[in-house]
Design a protein around this motif. Sequence first.
Motif, PDB file in Angstrom:
ATOM      1  N   LEU A 182      21.157  -3.746 -20.886  1.00 37.15           N
ATOM      2  CA  LEU A 182      22.458  -3.744 -20.214  1.00 37.15           C
ATOM      3  C   LEU A 182      23.600  -4.132 -21.136  1.00 37.15           C
ATOM      4  O   LEU A 182      24.770  -4.001 -20.776  1.00 37.15           O
ATOM      5  N   SER A 183      23.291  -4.604 -22.330  1.00 39.44           N
ATOM      6  CA  SER A 183      24.364  -4.900 -23.285  1.00 39.44           C
ATOM      7  C   SER A 183      24.962  -3.617 -23.852  1.00 39.44           C
ATOM      8  O   SER A 183      26.048  -3.632 -24.436  1.00 39.44           O
ATOM      9  N   SER A 184      24.237  -2.490 -23.713  1.00 34.39           N
ATOM     10  CA  SER A 184      24.731  -1.173 -24.155  1.00 34.39           C
ATOM     11  C   SER A 184      25.234  -1.184 -25.598  1.00 34.39           C
ATOM     12  O   SER A 184      26.316  -0.674 -25.901  1.00 34.39           O
ATOM     13  N   GLY A 185      24.452  -1.795 -26.459  1.00 35.02           N
ATOM     14  CA  GLY A 185      24.803  -1.793 -27.874  1.00 35.02           C
ATOM     15  C   GLY A 185      25.440  -3.069 -28.367  1.00 35.02           C
ATOM     16  O   GLY A 185      25.647  -3.222 -29.578  1.00 35.02           O
ATOM     17  N   ALA A 186      25.741  -4.002 -27.461  1.00 33.97           N
ATOM     18  CA  ALA A 186      26.335  -5.276 -27.888  1.00 33.97           C
ATOM     19  C   ALA A 186      25.231  -6.274 -28.251  1.00 33.97           C
ATOM     20  O   ALA A 186      25.308  -7.458 -27.933  1.00 33.97           O
ATOM     21  N   THR A 187      24.211  -5.768 -28.926  1.00 35.75           N
ATOM     22  CA  THR A 187      23.066  -6.620 -29.264  1.00 35.75           C
ATOM     23  C   THR A 187      23.437  -7.686 -30.288  1.00 35.75           C
ATOM     24  O   THR A 187      22.773  -8.727 -30.358  1.00 35.75           O
ATOM     25  N   ASP A 188      24.472  -7.439 -31.083  1.00 31.07           N
ATOM     26  CA  ASP A 188      24.887  -8.454 -32.056  1.00 31.07           C
ATOM     27  C   ASP A 188      25.381  -9.711 -31.345  1.00 31.07           C
ATOM     28  O   ASP A 188      25.171 -10.829 -31.833  1.00 31.07           O
ATOM     29  N   ILE A 189      26.026  -9.541 -30.187  1.00 32.19           N
ATOM     30  CA  ILE A 189      26.462 -10.701 -29.403  1.00 32.19           C
ATOM     31  C   ILE A 189      25.249 -11.492 -28.932  1.00 32.19           C
ATOM     32  O   ILE A 189      25.221 -12.730 -29.003  1.00 32.19           O
ATOM     33  N   LEU A 190      24.227 -10.780 -28.448  1.00 27.05           N
ATOM     34  CA  LEU A 190      23.025 -11.442 -27.949  1.00 27.05           C
ATOM     35  C   LEU A 190      22.260 -12.122 -29.079  1.00 27.05           C
ATOM     36  O   LEU A 190      21.730 -13.231 -28.904  1.00 27.05           O
ATOM     37  N   GLU A 191      22.199 -11.487 -30.225  1.00 30.35           N
ATOM     38  CA  GLU A 191      21.458 -12.060 -31.348  1.00 30.35           C
ATOM     39  C   GLU A 191      22.092 -13.345 -31.856  1.00 30.35           C
ATOM     40  O   GLU A 191      21.406 -14.245 -32.350  1.00 30.35           O
ATOM     41  N   ARG A 192      23.417 -13.443 -31.743  1.00 30.34           N
ATOM     42  CA  ARG A 192      24.111 -14.641 -32.208  1.00 30.34           C
ATOM     43  C   ARG A 192      24.285 -15.682 -31.097  1.00 30.34           C
ATOM     44  O   ARG A 192      24.822 -16.768 -31.350  1.00 30.34           O
ATOM     45  N   ALA A 193      23.871 -15.362 -29.892  1.00 33.02           N
ATOM     46  CA  ALA A 193      24.072 -16.278 -28.763  1.00 33.02           C
ATOM     47  C   ALA A 193      23.368 -17.612 -29.009  1.00 33.02           C
ATOM     48  O   ALA A 193      22.262 -17.666 -29.541  1.00 33.02           O
ATOM     49  N   VAL A 194      24.030 -18.675 -28.612  1.00 30.94           N
ATOM     50  CA  VAL A 194      23.490 -20.029 -28.751  1.00 30.94           C
ATOM     51  C   VAL A 194      23.004 -20.493 -27.385  1.00 30.94           C
ATOM     52  O   VAL A 194      23.704 -20.333 -26.385  1.00 30.94           O
ATOM     53  N   VAL A 195      21.797 -21.056 -27.331  1.00 26.45           N
ATOM     54  CA  VAL A 195      21.235 -21.566 -26.081  1.00 26.45           C
ATOM     55  C   VAL A 195      21.240 -23.092 -26.132  1.00 26.45           C
ATOM     56  O   VAL A 195      20.768 -23.693 -27.109  1.00 26.45           O
ATOM     57  N   THR A 196      21.773 -23.731 -25.094  1.00 25.56           N
ATOM     58  CA  THR A 196      21.805 -25.194 -25.020  1.00 25.56           C
ATOM     59  C   THR A 196      21.161 -25.667 -23.722  1.00 25.56           C
ATOM     60  O   THR A 196      20.976 -24.893 -22.781  1.00 25.56           O
ATOM     61  N   ASP A 197      20.852 -26.953 -23.684  1.00 21.81           N
ATOM     62  CA  ASP A 197      20.237 -27.537 -22.489  1.00 21.81           C
ATOM     63  C   ASP A 197      21.277 -27.988 -21.473  1.00 21.81           C
ATOM     64  O   ASP A 197      20.983 -28.066 -20.275  1.00 21.81           O
ATOM     65  N   THR A 198      22.476 -28.314 -21.944  1.00 27.53           N
ATOM     66  CA  THR A 198      23.496 -28.843 -21.037  1.00 27.53           C
ATOM     67  C   THR A 198      24.864 -28.227 -21.345  1.00 27.53           C
ATOM     68  O   THR A 198      25.115 -27.748 -22.456  1.00 27.53           O
ATOM     69  N   LEU A 199      25.726 -28.285 -20.350  1.00 26.01           N
ATOM     70  CA  LEU A 199      27.105 -27.850 -20.553  1.00 26.01           C
ATOM     71  C   LEU A 199      27.807 -28.762 -21.548  1.00 26.01           C
ATOM     72  O   LEU A 199      28.631 -28.306 -22.348  1.00 26.01           O
ATOM     73  N   GLU A 200      27.477 -30.033 -21.521  1.00 25.19           N
ATOM     74  CA  GLU A 200      28.082 -30.979 -22.461  1.00 25.19           C
ATOM     75  C   GLU A 200      27.851 -30.539 -23.902  1.00 25.19           C
ATOM     76  O   GLU A 200      28.764 -30.590 -24.737  1.00 25.19           O
ATOM     77  N   GLU A 201      26.623 -30.106 -24.216  1.00 22.30           N
ATOM     78  CA  GLU A 201      26.334 -29.608 -25.563  1.00 22.30           C
ATOM     79  C   GLU A 201      27.130 -28.350 -25.864  1.00 22.30           C
ATOM     80  O   GLU A 201      27.613 -28.153 -26.980  1.00 22.30           O
ATOM     81  N   ALA A 202      27.250 -27.478 -24.868  1.00 21.84           N
ATOM     82  CA  ALA A 202      27.896 -26.184 -25.077  1.00 21.84           C
ATOM     83  C   ALA A 202      29.369 -26.310 -25.429  1.00 21.84           C
ATOM     84  O   ALA A 202      29.919 -25.446 -26.117  1.00 21.84           O
ATOM     85  N   VAL A 203      30.021 -27.363 -24.951  1.00 23.31           N
ATOM     86  CA  VAL A 203      31.475 -27.504 -25.178  1.00 23.31           C
ATOM     87  C   VAL A 203      31.811 -28.732 -26.018  1.00 23.31           C
ATOM     88  O   VAL A 203      32.975 -29.119 -26.111  1.00 23.31           O
ATOM     89  N   ALA A 204      30.805 -29.336 -26.646  1.00 21.50           N
ATOM     90  CA  ALA A 204      31.012 -30.591 -27.371  1.00 21.50           C
ATOM     91  C   ALA A 204      32.079 -30.489 -28.446  1.00 21.50           C
ATOM     92  O   ALA A 204      32.827 -31.445 -28.692  1.00 21.50           O
TER      93      ALA A 204
END
Length: 259
Positions: free
Chosen positions: A63-85
């Motif tokens: 469903l990314s329709s070619g935006a795989t570079d965005i998915l490959e660089r995506a960062v996964v965190t456990d909490t919102l606090e980490e995501a916006v630290a």
Amino acid sequence: MSEQDNSMTNSALNVLNRTRIVMVHTSHSGNIGSAARAMKTMGLHHLVLVEPKQFPSEEATALSSGATDILERAVVTDTLEEAVADCDFVIGASARSRNLPWPLVNPREMATKVLALPEDAKVALVVGRERSGLTNEELARCHVHVNIPANPDYSSLNVASAVQVLCYELRMSAIASQEQEKPEWGVEWDQPLAKGKQLEGLFDHWEKVLVDIEFLDPNNPRHLMTKLRRFVLRALPDEVEANILRGMLSHIDKKLRRN
């Protein structure tokens, strides 16, 4: 890079490059892919996922329709606090009004506020769960809330569609800013803005001191800390201002220990 990107100034592109999309507890991996597609069409590249149910996944890739570079660089965190630290300005998408009022803007106003920030400010646009959105606690971590004024008779907006709207408004404001004077917040910053991690440390310290001096009852806190959050975030403090407040709390700590 598109032809339109080539025509954008470095300053306008900088706004898009320093803004991340944060998706919280996404249940359907297809929405992650669709959001990545929405981001790439508008020139945003930074995606952060807070505890997604499934990622990576084939559905997200499809469903990314070619935006795989965005998915490959995506960062996964456990909490919102980490995501916006490390962020200076956090915007939470809210589909409904809250019991406790918070600064609320529409997507166009949101984009104007982002354009008015210092040119090195990191921004997070946070969207929540497909069914329930962001919790009150998560929204309390945001400087402002953004609400998409959808049809009140049918306001059910897919999370990826919401990302598309927010990214579009940010891009259009960035393009328009090339021919306009930069909007003002009413102040000129002489110090970097306080980042999310620094502010969370301040709030934690503040709560501890208020409990120690028996101003805050931990068994019946009501909305005290939430209102203090709203007050501080609305002021958009810089690093020095946040350190001054933290220093005051440390001095109170010392006085309490001496007594």
